[in-house]
Design an enzyme around this catalytic site. Structure first.
Site: not given
Ligand code: XIL
Length: 393
Positions: A158, A263
């Site tokens: 990001e 994701e």
């Molecule tokens: C999220 C996790 O799922 C949560 O448990 C945590 O509290 C915050 O992060 N983008 C990403 C992930 O790259 O690492 C994030 O994961 C969600 C958004």
């Protein structure tokens, strides 16, 4: 004559698809074994085997894992002179026990990174060289520990803002724009054989996508190794459109890098703000009436809509199976999902393929069916060409 042969084949394959759907003998990893890896992000309870219903699903359905949190800086490197590898070692052991492709997420990110990383002993902002030293130490220590065991790393997560420029993170402010290439260089030196990825959300939006393309081209021009780009895939029921997803995969693959959906989830809950697409973890909204409508279960109409959405997305992923190396879901069952607490806390969310009781949802069947349908049409197409050729001779 050829048409008759073709019709027969289609009928035959049609019944295979129906049988598969009825009894579900097929798992996700089997369904896509000729296409791409299928992964899940796993949490602490799963890593340590405490989630007795989730673990068997992970072991039977998936051939890749990502760490939902345990390899983030705040977990693995909580203090300047303290690394804590207890959970990440257990994560890597889980993957090795199950012969899975083990992913590292994530080395350099603005979130879940302690404030001390960017400060000197007096709490003042660090200078460029000191932060580069800290970055290098972190990457060499973490990547080095799992050298040859972790298949690929989300090296930078990001880095882009929504307009496609670099986000004003502490990394960018202190080191400058070249923090991205530095991170990739350190990661490559730490494990020359590991795959190295840039990972981000909402690259389906044109401005941000153009920023990503420029960033990747810059790395490539400088001779920096980048293996792939992760599209996070935090999607809504209708956004982004399939055409947008299709174009995004094509344009990124055209750069000569692998594309991964890293994701994946589909949020069915109402958006707290207009045109809300993305996964910016810092964006949070207060709970208010109407934002949590399905506390007693998902209405069938929405369940079916979710299944159709997943079928549509997988039809695009399969179309690009030559370029997509992995599709990873962000969680296993609906109860696990981060979307129960983001962007509004305490909601009941339904974004994944397995429900709160760990039963496969209609979306699961729709995803499996998309693979079976593709295999059927590919095979019958192949047969047709062969038969047509034979007929000509
Ligand atoms: C999220 C996790 O799922 C949560 O448990 C945590 O509290 C915050 O992060 N983008 C990403 C992930 O790259 O690492 C994030 O994961 C969600 C958004």
């Amino acid at each position: 004559m050829v048409v008759t042969v073709g019709t027969c084949l289609l009928v035959a394959f049609g019944s295979t698809a129906a049988e598969t759907n009825k009894s579900d003998p097929m798992t996700l990893k089997e369904a896509f074994k000729n296409d791409f890896l299928v992964g899940a992000a796993i949490n602490l309870d799963q890593i340590y085997g405490r989630d007795s219903k989730g673990v068997p699903i992970i072991e039977t359905q998936f051939n890749s894992i990502s760490p939902e949190n345990v390899l983030k800086w705040e977990v693995v490197h909580p203090k300047p002179d303290k690394f804590d590898f207890a959970a990440s070692d257990a994560y890597v052991n889980f993957g090795e026990r199950n012969h899975m492709a083990i992913i590292g997420h994530t080395l350099i990110w603005h979130s879940q990174t302690p404030a001390w990383v960017f400060e000197d002993v007096n709490g003042k902002p660090l200078d460029r060289q000191s932060l580069l030293n800290r970055m290098s130490n972190h990457i060499f220590t973490v990547v080095g520990r799992y050298k040859g065991r972790i298949k690929g790393w989300d090296v930078v997560n990001e880095a882009l803002a929504e307009d496609g420029t670099l986000r004003e993170s502490n990394w960018k402010k202190i080191i400058g724009d070249d923090f991205v290439e530095k991170a990739f260089e350190f990661a490559q030196a730490a494990d020359p054989n590991a795959e190295l990825y840039y990972n981000d959300f909402a690259l389906e939006n044109e401005a941000k996508r153009n920023g990503a393309i420029a960033l990747i081209k810059k790395l490539q021009k400088q001779g920096v190794k980048i293996t792939g780009v992760g599209l996070q895939g935090h999607y809504l029921l209708t956004e982004p459109g399939l055409k947008q997803v299709d174009e995004t995969i094509s344009t990124i693959a055209a750069l000569g890098v692998k594309v991964m959906i890293t994701e994946l989830d589909v949020n069915v809950l109402p958006s707290p703000a207009r045109a809300f697409l993305g996964a910016d973890v810092s964006q949070r909204y207060e709970a208010r009436a109407g934002l949590n409508p399905y506390t007693n279960g998902l209405p069938d109409s929405v369940q079916q809509q979710l299944a159709r959405r997943y079928a549509g997305l997988f039809s695009i992923f399969l179309k690009h199976r030559g370029d997509i190396s992995r599709v990873t879901f962000w969680g296993v069952s609906d109860g696990d999902s981060w979307l129960n607490d983001w962007p509004v806390r305490g909601r009941t969310s339904y974004p994944l393929l397995f429900d709160r009781n760990h039963a496969p949802k209609p979306a699961f069947h729709a995803v499996i069916e998309s693979a079976v349908d593709t295999q059927a049409s590919t095979s019958s197409g192949g047969e047709l060409v062969e038969k047509a050729g034979a007929h000509k001779n």
